[in-house]
Design a protein around this motif. Structure first.
Motif, PDB file in Angstrom:
ATOM      1  N   SER A 166      20.693   6.207   5.866  1.00  0.00           N
ATOM      2  CA  SER A 166      21.596   5.911   6.976  1.00  0.00           C
ATOM      3  C   SER A 166      20.829   5.145   8.036  1.00  0.00           C
ATOM      4  N   ILE A 167      21.448   4.083   8.588  1.00  0.00           N
ATOM      5  CA  ILE A 167      20.735   3.265   9.562  1.00  0.00           C
ATOM      6  C   ILE A 167      21.300   3.421  10.961  1.00  0.00           C
ATOM      7  N   THR A 168      22.159   4.400  11.173  1.00  0.00           N
ATOM      8  CA  THR A 168      22.777   4.556  12.489  1.00  0.00           C
ATOM      9  C   THR A 168      21.735   4.773  13.574  1.00  0.00           C
TER      10      THR A 168
ATOM     11  N   LEU B 172      22.806   1.194   2.122  1.00  0.00           N
ATOM     12  CA  LEU B 172      22.724   1.572   3.534  1.00  0.00           C
ATOM     13  C   LEU B 172      24.117   1.703   4.122  1.00  0.00           C
ATOM     14  N   GLU B 173      24.294   2.639   5.038  1.00  0.00           N
ATOM     15  CA  GLU B 173      25.565   2.823   5.723  1.00  0.00           C
ATOM     16  C   GLU B 173      25.416   2.484   7.201  1.00  0.00           C
ATOM     17  N   LEU B 174      26.421   1.834   7.728  1.00  0.00           N
ATOM     18  CA  LEU B 174      26.397   1.332   9.093  1.00  0.00           C
ATOM     19  C   LEU B 174      27.702   1.657   9.798  1.00  0.00           C
ATOM     20  N   THR B 175      27.611   2.047  11.039  1.00  0.00           N
ATOM     21  CA  THR B 175      28.792   2.217  11.883  1.00  0.00           C
ATOM     22  C   THR B 175      28.814   1.097  12.906  1.00  0.00           C
ATOM     23  N   THR B 176      29.949   0.450  13.066  1.00  0.00           N
ATOM     24  CA  THR B 176      30.055  -0.649  14.012  1.00  0.00           C
ATOM     25  C   THR B 176      31.292  -0.490  14.874  1.00  0.00           C
ATOM     26  N   ARG B 177      31.202  -1.000  16.069  1.00  0.00           N
ATOM     27  CA  ARG B 177      32.392  -1.174  16.882  1.00  0.00           C
ATOM     28  C   ARG B 177      33.032  -2.508  16.516  1.00  0.00           C
TER      29      ARG B 177
ATOM     30  N   ARG C 229      29.373   0.261   3.986  1.00  0.00           N
ATOM     31  CA  ARG C 229      28.162   0.351   3.156  1.00  0.00           C
ATOM     32  C   ARG C 229      27.689  -1.042   2.782  1.00  0.00           C
ATOM     33  N   TRP C 230      26.375  -1.238   2.823  1.00  0.00           N
ATOM     34  CA  TRP C 230      25.738  -2.457   2.327  1.00  0.00           C
ATOM     35  C   TRP C 230      24.991  -2.136   1.036  1.00  0.00           C
ATOM     36  N   VAL C 231      25.187  -2.974   0.016  1.00  0.00           N
ATOM     37  CA  VAL C 231      24.451  -2.854  -1.244  1.00  0.00           C
ATOM     38  C   VAL C 231      23.932  -4.239  -1.617  1.00  0.00           C
TER      39      VAL C 231
ATOM     40  N   VAL D 158      29.635  -5.659   0.911  1.00  0.00           N
ATOM     41  CA  VAL D 158      30.007  -4.948   2.130  1.00  0.00           C
ATOM     42  C   VAL D 158      31.319  -4.219   1.844  1.00  0.00           C
ATOM     43  N   ASP D 159      31.278  -2.900   1.860  1.00  0.00           N
ATOM     44  CA  ASP D 159      32.392  -2.062   1.437  1.00  0.00           C
ATOM     45  C   ASP D 159      32.764  -1.099   2.560  1.00  0.00           C
ATOM     46  N   THR D 160      33.965  -1.205   3.093  1.00  0.00           N
ATOM     47  CA  THR D 160      34.393  -0.325   4.172  1.00  0.00           C
ATOM     48  C   THR D 160      34.632   1.090   3.639  1.00  0.00           C
ATOM     49  N   ILE D 161      34.033   2.075   4.304  1.00  0.00           N
ATOM     50  CA  ILE D 161      34.200   3.484   3.941  1.00  0.00           C
ATOM     51  C   ILE D 161      35.363   4.102   4.703  1.00  0.00           C
ATOM     52  N   ALA D 162      35.432   3.854   5.997  1.00  0.00           N
ATOM     53  CA  ALA D 162      36.501   4.409   6.824  1.00  0.00           C
ATOM     54  C   ALA D 162      36.629   3.585   8.088  1.00  0.00           C
ATOM     55  N   TYR D 163      37.844   3.461   8.578  1.00  0.00           N
ATOM     56  CA  TYR D 163      38.114   2.774   9.836  1.00  0.00           C
ATOM     57  C   TYR D 163      38.199   3.777  10.977  1.00  0.00           C
ATOM     58  N   GLU D 164      37.742   3.348  12.147  1.00  0.00           N
ATOM     59  CA  GLU D 164      38.003   4.093  13.363  1.00  0.00           C
ATOM     60  C   GLU D 164      39.394   3.688  13.862  1.00  0.00           C
ATOM     61  N   MET D 165      39.975   4.471  14.700  1.00  0.00           N
ATOM     62  CA  MET D 165      41.297   4.139  15.233  1.00  0.00           C
ATOM     63  C   MET D 165      41.142   3.252  16.467  1.00  0.00           C
TER      64      MET D 165
END
Length: 213
Positions: free
Chosen positions: A3-5, A166-171, A186-188, A201-208
């Motif tokens: 995790s790279i957060t 790697l997993e990343l959270t972004t605004r 996720r980045w692979v 680049v694969d989206t795992i979940a969206y924020e609202m």
């Protein structure tokens, strides 16, 4: 999976405001190592690589050994030389799987962020027709968090022979041209048939709030 957060938090201060039109940079010897691998698979001699890049064979040798780091213009030239393409049947099949994916996913050149393939879901996310974006770099539209994460890749083993996912959270980004929603993804890293590398680049979940279909 790494995790790279946490790493993003320490790097974001230096990555923000570096200029949206520049390509990401690989610190240290990693770009030279990638160049050596690319040459080996393509059977390109150091002297010929030097001719293509406008430098001497000795300079290429020093880049590849890690004794000299390319400057900004040299890095841009190396990235353009080694940018990923879909040259083989296997590479094109990978792109087809991405295009037909039910999720929100896209494939870019790992060095230039040039778009190689994208699913229908990602096309809706971006808010632009795929024909407008394929073959162009998405880096100018990267969020602050993505830019900061890019600066941490070398420390996280991204350029090693067997890199972790790697997993990343972004605004959300602030671009009206290509949208990036607040999300976790996720980045692979994949090696293509010509020795270049692509990034899935694969989206795992969206924020609202998330994308509207």
């Amino acid at each position: 999976m790494a995790s790279i957060t946490a790493a993003v938090g320490t790097a974001i201060g230096t990555a923000v405001g570096t200029g949206v039109d520049t390509l990401p940079r690989v610190a240290g010897p990693h770009l030279g190592q990638s160049l050596r691998l690319w040459r080996t698979l393509r059977r390109v001699k150091q002297s010929h690589a030097g001719e293509l890049l406008g430098v001497s064979q000795a300079t290429v040798s020093r880049w590849e050994s890690g004794t000299l780091v390319p400057d900004g213009d040299e890095q841009a030239a190396i990235r353009q030389l080694m940018q990923a393409g879909l040259d083989s049947a296997a590479d094109r099949e990978l792109a087809r799987l991405v295009n037909n994916s039910a999720g929100s996913v896209h494939l870019v050149c790992d060095l230039t962020h040039r778009l190689l393939a994208l699913s229908a879901g990602r096309e809706r996310d971006f808010g632009r027709p795929r024909a407008d974006l394929l073959g162009t770099s998405l880096w100018p539209y990267a969020s602050d968090e993505i830019r900061a994460a890019e600066a941490t890749l070398a420390d996280l083993g991204w350029f090693e022979p067997s890199p972790p996912a790697l997993e990343l959270t972004t605004r959300a980004n602030r671009s009206a041209e290509v949208r990036i929603f607040a999300s976790r993804f996720r980045w692979v890293r994949f090696q293509l048939s010509d020795g270049s590398f692509a990034r899935l680049v694969d989206t795992i979940a969206y924020e609202m709030p998330g994308p509207v279909a």
